[in-house]
Scaffold this active site. Sequence first.
Site, PDB file in Angstrom:
ATOM      1  CE  LYS A  51      -2.183  -0.387   3.918  1.00 18.21           C
ATOM      2  NZ  LYS A  51      -1.767  -1.701   4.364  1.00 18.21           N
ATOM      3  NE  ARG A 102      -4.057  -0.431   9.658  1.00 21.22           N
ATOM      4  CZ  ARG A 102      -2.879   0.068   9.348  1.00 21.22           C
ATOM      5  NH1 ARG A 102      -2.768   1.209   8.729  1.00 21.22           N
ATOM      6  NH2 ARG A 102      -1.805  -0.586   9.660  1.00 21.22           N
ATOM      7  NE  ARG A 156       7.006  -3.719   5.910  1.00 19.03           N
ATOM      8  CZ  ARG A 156       5.717  -3.389   6.030  1.00 19.03           C
ATOM      9  NH1 ARG A 156       5.048  -2.947   4.993  1.00 19.03           N
ATOM     10  NH2 ARG A 156       5.114  -3.533   7.180  1.00 19.03           N
ATOM     11  NE  ARG A 192       6.365  -1.263   9.606  1.00 21.78           N
ATOM     12  CZ  ARG A 192       5.168  -0.989   9.104  1.00 21.78           C
ATOM     13  NH1 ARG A 192       5.044  -0.409   7.933  1.00 21.78           N
ATOM     14  NH2 ARG A 192       4.071  -1.315   9.771  1.00 21.78           N
ATOM     15  NE  ARG A 252       1.822  -4.719  11.076  1.00 18.58           N
ATOM     16  CZ  ARG A 252       2.869  -4.891  10.279  1.00 18.58           C
ATOM     17  NH1 ARG A 252       3.879  -5.644  10.648  1.00 18.58           N
ATOM     18  NH2 ARG A 252       2.903  -4.308   9.128  1.00 18.58           N
TER      19      ARG A 252
HETATM   20  P1  AMP Z   1       1.272   0.829   8.795  1.00 23.41           P
HETATM   21  O1  AMP Z   1       2.542   1.531   8.552  1.00 23.41           O
HETATM   22  O2  AMP Z   1       0.122   1.404   8.023  1.00 23.41           O
HETATM   23  O3  AMP Z   1       1.391  -0.663   8.637  1.00 23.41           O
HETATM   24  O4  AMP Z   1       0.897   1.078  10.339  1.00 23.41           O
HETATM   25  C1  AMP Z   1       1.750   0.641  11.377  1.00 23.41           C
HETATM   26  C2  AMP Z   1       1.005   0.668  12.710  1.00 23.41           C
HETATM   27  O5  AMP Z   1       0.585   2.001  13.008  1.00 23.41           O
HETATM   28  C3  AMP Z   1      -0.273  -0.162  12.760  1.00 23.41           C
HETATM   29  O6  AMP Z   1      -0.034  -1.530  13.016  1.00 23.41           O
HETATM   30  C4  AMP Z   1      -1.017   0.526  13.904  1.00 23.41           C
HETATM   31  O7  AMP Z   1      -0.470   0.170  15.162  1.00 23.41           O
HETATM   32  C5  AMP Z   1      -0.685   1.995  13.643  1.00 23.41           C
HETATM   33  N1  AMP Z   1      -1.665   2.606  12.724  1.00 23.41           N
HETATM   34  C6  AMP Z   1      -1.436   3.094  11.480  1.00 23.41           C
HETATM   35  N2  AMP Z   1      -2.553   3.576  10.937  1.00 23.41           N
HETATM   36  C7  AMP Z   1      -3.534   3.374  11.854  1.00 23.41           C
HETATM   37  C8  AMP Z   1      -4.926   3.649  11.881  1.00 23.41           C
HETATM   38  N3  AMP Z   1      -5.563   4.213  10.842  1.00 23.41           N
HETATM   39  N4  AMP Z   1      -5.618   3.306  13.016  1.00 23.41           N
HETATM   40  C9  AMP Z   1      -5.009   2.761  14.066  1.00 23.41           C
HETATM   41  N5  AMP Z   1      -3.704   2.452  14.103  1.00 23.41           N
HETATM   42  C10 AMP Z   1      -2.960   2.765  13.008  1.00 23.41           C
END
Ligand code: AMP
Length: 223
Positions: free
Chosen positions: A13, A88, A127, A160, A171
């Site tokens: 994404k 989300r 990654r 990460r 996740r």
């Molecule tokens: P991502 O980089 O999009 O995979 O996000 C990494 C982490 O950030 C997620 O696993 C959540 O802990 C937090 N996070 C990111 N976006 C959201 C969201 N819209 N709502 C809640 N937590 C989020």
Amino acid sequence: MYIIFLGAPGVGKGTQAAIAAWELNLAHIASGDLFRQAAEQGTELGMQAKSYMEKGMLVPDEITIRMVLERLSAPDYESGAILDGFPRDINQAEALDTALARQAKAIDKVVYIKVGDEELLRRLSGRWVCPSCQAPYHITNSPPKVEGRCDRCGSKLQKRPDDTAEAIKKRLEVYLAQTAPLIDYYRRAGKLLEVDGEGGVDEVGSRVVSALGGGEFAYPRRG
Ligand code: AMP
């Protein structure tokens, strides 16, 4: 134009949202990047978010919604944005719809990227990310030119903290339970564009841009 990028963790994404933002000349908001930057800077928001992120859980809605809507109200996003990682869950989607409607705006399209489970796990486990500019890399799909260093800013690449086997499992569970219902939410609204995410970065990028009705795919790969 407001466009959402939706899909499981590891689907690509962030990479595809950055490409679409460049191709369509739109600002890009990635909620995960905002949380990671805040955590890196040690701000109160960052500290709050960090404990949830490390466990692979969603940061509570009241924190996330306020952060993203505040960002979205800045002048840079007045004419549109690509939203990546937000919303989300249904509650976030409704809050976003309400906030946009107040300004007589709405989400135009939702790009839902799909790949098989095996490929997802392969992408997540290979990654690497730049802690300074958040550029994403993959050990085989898109390696940096110099091993372990970001092509854009030269910073040392990191894994990460939520790409551990345990956090990945969590996740994926959270995605299925809380985020996947958004697929139907946006399908019912007639906004969903389904894109096959298997294949190389450019191949998927050109599928995304053509689904969005963009012109010829011209994204310059790094450097
Ligand atoms: P991502 O980089 O999009 O995979 O996000 C990494 C982490 O950030 C997620 O696993 C959540 O802990 C937090 N996070 C990111 N976006 C959201 C969201 N819209 N709502 C809640 N937590 C989020």
